[in-house]
Scaffold this motif. Structure first.
Motif, PDB file in Angstrom:
ATOM      1  N   ARG A   1       0.900  -1.069   0.005  1.00  0.00           N
ATOM      2  CA  ARG A   1      -0.076  -0.092  -0.034  1.00  0.00           C
ATOM      3  C   ARG A   1       0.992   1.457  -0.076  1.00  0.00           C
ATOM      4  O   ARG A   1       0.684   2.303  -0.786  1.00  0.00           O
ATOM      5  N   THR A   2       1.889   1.232   0.778  1.00  0.00           N
ATOM      6  CA  THR A   2       2.757   2.317   0.934  1.00  0.00           C
ATOM      7  C   THR A   2       3.663   2.596  -0.413  1.00  0.00           C
ATOM      8  O   THR A   2       3.709   3.733  -0.807  1.00  0.00           O
ATOM      9  N   ARG A   3       3.915   1.593  -0.855  1.00  0.00           N
ATOM     10  CA  ARG A   3       4.819   1.794  -2.346  1.00  0.00           C
ATOM     11  C   ARG A   3       4.076   2.357  -3.294  1.00  0.00           C
ATOM     12  O   ARG A   3       4.281   2.949  -4.310  1.00  0.00           O
ATOM     13  N   LEU A   4       2.732   1.823  -3.348  1.00  0.00           N
ATOM     14  CA  LEU A   4       1.728   2.147  -4.699  1.00  0.00           C
ATOM     15  C   LEU A   4       1.437   3.486  -4.414  1.00  0.00           C
ATOM     16  O   LEU A   4       1.127   4.272  -5.475  1.00  0.00           O
ATOM     17  N   ALA A   5       1.065   4.036  -3.186  1.00  0.00           N
ATOM     18  CA  ALA A   5       0.755   5.318  -2.979  1.00  0.00           C
ATOM     19  C   ALA A   5       1.862   6.243  -3.233  1.00  0.00           C
ATOM     20  O   ALA A   5       1.590   7.432  -3.777  1.00  0.00           O
ATOM     21  N   ALA A   6       3.117   5.946  -3.263  1.00  0.00           N
ATOM     22  CA  ALA A   6       4.128   6.808  -3.604  1.00  0.00           C
ATOM     23  C   ALA A   6       4.801   6.737  -4.875  1.00  0.00           C
ATOM     24  O   ALA A   6       5.808   7.226  -5.288  1.00  0.00           O
ATOM     25  N   ASP A   7       4.054   5.705  -5.616  1.00  0.00           N
ATOM     26  CA  ASP A   7       4.497   5.658  -7.221  1.00  0.00           C
ATOM     27  C   ASP A   7       3.909   6.804  -7.806  1.00  0.00           C
ATOM     28  O   ASP A   7       2.726   6.788  -7.969  1.00  0.00           O
ATOM     29  N   VAL A   8       4.786   7.781  -8.340  1.00  0.00           N
ATOM     30  CA  VAL A   8       4.253   8.904  -8.876  1.00  0.00           C
ATOM     31  C   VAL A   8       4.085   9.079 -10.496  1.00  0.00           C
ATOM     32  O   VAL A   8       4.068  10.008 -11.177  1.00  0.00           O
ATOM     33  N   GLY A   9       4.410   7.858 -10.950  1.00  0.00           N
ATOM     34  CA  GLY A   9       4.372   7.946 -12.415  1.00  0.00           C
ATOM     35  C   GLY A   9       3.080   7.450 -12.689  1.00  0.00           C
ATOM     36  O   GLY A   9       1.941   7.422 -12.148  1.00  0.00           O
ATOM     37  N   SER A  10       3.054   7.705 -14.343  1.00  0.00           N
ATOM     38  CA  SER A  10       1.471   7.606 -14.800  1.00  0.00           C
ATOM     39  C   SER A  10       1.752   6.688 -15.973  1.00  0.00           C
ATOM     40  O   SER A  10       2.603   6.704 -16.828  1.00  0.00           O
ATOM     41  N   GLY A  11       0.662   5.793 -16.559  1.00  0.00           N
ATOM     42  CA  GLY A  11       0.566   4.953 -17.543  1.00  0.00           C
ATOM     43  C   GLY A  11       1.819   4.152 -17.546  1.00  0.00           C
ATOM     44  O   GLY A  11       2.182   3.468 -16.366  1.00  0.00           O
ATOM     45  N   SER A  12       2.540   3.850 -18.586  1.00  0.00           N
ATOM     46  CA  SER A  12       3.692   3.066 -18.797  1.00  0.00           C
ATOM     47  C   SER A  12       5.175   3.340 -17.830  1.00  0.00           C
ATOM     48  O   SER A  12       5.873   2.744 -17.588  1.00  0.00           O
ATOM     49  N   GLN A  13       4.907   4.502 -17.169  1.00  0.00           N
ATOM     50  CA  GLN A  13       6.246   5.148 -16.510  1.00  0.00           C
ATOM     51  C   GLN A  13       5.936   4.622 -15.238  1.00  0.00           C
ATOM     52  O   GLN A  13       6.867   4.936 -14.104  1.00  0.00           O
ATOM     53  N   ARG A  14       4.762   4.006 -14.609  1.00  0.00           N
ATOM     54  CA  ARG A  14       4.652   3.730 -13.132  1.00  0.00           C
ATOM     55  C   ARG A  14       5.643   2.483 -12.815  1.00  0.00           C
ATOM     56  O   ARG A  14       5.767   1.831 -13.650  1.00  0.00           O
ATOM     57  N   GLU A  15       6.019   2.457 -11.658  1.00  0.00           N
ATOM     58  CA  GLU A  15       7.031   1.464 -11.263  1.00  0.00           C
ATOM     59  C   GLU A  15       6.417   0.317 -11.081  1.00  0.00           C
ATOM     60  O   GLU A  15       6.944  -1.097 -11.422  1.00  0.00           O
ATOM     61  N   PHE A  16       5.039   0.002 -10.593  1.00  0.00           N
ATOM     62  CA  PHE A  16       4.403  -1.089 -10.291  1.00  0.00           C
ATOM     63  C   PHE A  16       2.980  -0.728 -10.963  1.00  0.00           C
ATOM     64  O   PHE A  16       2.262  -0.014 -10.842  1.00  0.00           O
ATOM     65  N   LYS A  17       2.285  -2.216 -11.716  1.00  0.00           N
ATOM     66  CA  LYS A  17       1.146  -2.308 -12.256  1.00  0.00           C
ATOM     67  C   LYS A  17       0.001  -2.313 -11.233  1.00  0.00           C
ATOM     68  O   LYS A  17      -0.893  -2.182 -11.377  1.00  0.00           O
ATOM     69  N   GLY A  18       0.371  -2.734  -9.991  1.00  0.00           N
ATOM     70  CA  GLY A  18      -0.441  -3.112  -9.127  1.00  0.00           C
ATOM     71  C   GLY A  18      -0.008  -3.724  -7.790  1.00  0.00           C
ATOM     72  O   GLY A  18       1.287  -3.985  -7.682  1.00  0.00           O
ATOM     73  N   MET A  19      -0.851  -4.188  -7.005  1.00  0.00           N
ATOM     74  CA  MET A  19      -0.473  -4.882  -5.761  1.00  0.00           C
ATOM     75  C   MET A  19       0.327  -6.246  -5.879  1.00  0.00           C
ATOM     76  O   MET A  19       1.453  -6.399  -5.595  1.00  0.00           O
ATOM     77  N   GLY A  20      -0.331  -6.990  -6.844  1.00  0.00           N
ATOM     78  CA  GLY A  20       0.494  -8.436  -7.127  1.00  0.00           C
ATOM     79  C   GLY A  20       1.540  -8.191  -7.672  1.00  0.00           C
ATOM     80  O   GLY A  20       2.806  -8.876  -7.417  1.00  0.00           O
TER      81      GLY A  20
END
Length: 319
Positions: A158-177
């Motif tokens: 939850r913490t890492r996803l909230a701090a992921d500031v990318g958008s679209g393909s630039q996101r570090e993670f696609k989701g929790m899994g």
């Protein structure tokens, strides 16, 4: 004819249950009411919580730390930029992980707290107030520790996803899994518990105060006839006090979470004490309270959980 000869099935009522059956029913009622109240409240305040985490963690976000992205200048700036840069729905980024995490967290908290308290000596709040208060604090703290052991990887996600500031393909993670898989694959499954000991200190402090203060207030300030407004006011004060006192631990533990699965050259902190020292030295003491004002606004969700849990318990008990 067969149906006519069959004896009627006995009805299951609270009076017909054995002590063990009643204990399990109470446990599952606590589990369900605590979880539902938590899931609803977390979804409502998710945008505020994401902004709080961005303000709290932006110094550990690689793009911001390297100067490739402008820092967030307060809560309003963070809200506006998140919406314009990542879209409105990104305000709920990580909320699925948060609900998945928070449902069992709060459910285990409430259920185990009541089970732990039932095993402790009982004290009169009028004549043995300190012992009564200490019992509430201890049971709340132990409940927090139990739940953290179970759901820590989800808290990290939850913490890492909230701090992921990318958008679209630039996101570090696609989701929790995707996040859990990548962190574990990079440096081992143990990385999913990175910063656990610091979180244990923080969660025991927070939950001890959160539950200890509210349970004590229920017996000393509130009455069975207290209005929902009064219950909410007491819960709000409890949540704010617990949140402010435990906030420095929350800042440090979440910054340590940001290092899970990172390469060695991106590791900023080596444990809780090192993190505290470096944050205060480099950013000033106020840095451990970054985002605390937003957290106080977010605490409305925590107050809703406390009040909602009690009201849902009443509904379930009446079924």
């Amino acid at each position: 004819a067969v149906a006519a000869l069959s004896p009627p099935l006995p009805s299951v009522t609270a009076d017909s249950m054995t002590g063990r059956e009643r204990s399990w029913r109470v446990f599952f009622e606590d589990f369900a009411s605590g979880g539902v109240a938590a899931a609803v409240s977390k979804t409502v305040v998710a945008p505020v919580e994401r902004v709080k985490l961005l303000l709290q963690l932006q110094d550990t976000v690689p793009d911001i730390a390297r100067g490739g992205m402008k820092r967030y200048d307060g809560a309003l700036d963070a809200f506006a930029r998140v919406v314009s840069e990542q879209g409105v729905w990104s305000l709920w980024r990580g909320n699925t992980a948060n609900v998945v995490r928070y449902f069992p967290t709060q459910a285990i908290n409430f259920a185990s707290k009541d089970a732990i308290k039932a095993a402790m000596p009982r004290f009169d709040p009028n004549t043995q107030f300190l012992k009564f208060f200490a019992t509430n604090v201890l049971s709340g703290g132990l409940a927090g520790a139990v739940s953290l052991c179970v759901v820590y990887p989800l808290d990290l996600a939850r913490t890492r996803l909230a701090a992921d500031v990318g958008s679209g393909s630039q996101r570090e993670f696609k989701g929790m899994g995707d996040l859990l898989w990548k962190v574990a694959r990079r440096k081992g499954v143990g990385q999913l518990y990175y910063g656990f000991s610091t979180s244990l200190w923080g969660i025991v402090t927070y939950r001890a105060l959160y539950f200890g203060l509210y349970d004590t207030a229920q017996r000393t300030v509130l009455t069975p006839d207290s209005s929902l407004g009064m219950k909410y006011l007491v819960a709000q004060v409890t949540t704010i006090v617990a949140g402010v006192i435990g906030y420095p631990f929350d800042t440090v533990r979440r910054r340590l979470m940001m290092q899970a699965g990172r390469p060695r050259d991106e590791i900023m902190y080596h444990g809780m004490l090192d993190a505290f020292a470096k944050i205060i030295k480099d950013e000033g003491f106020s840095a451990v309270y970054k985002g605390v004002a937003t957290n106080i606004v977010r605490s409305a969700g925590g107050a809703l959980v406390l009040v909602g849990y009690g009201e849902l318990q009443k509904l379930l008990a009446a079924l």
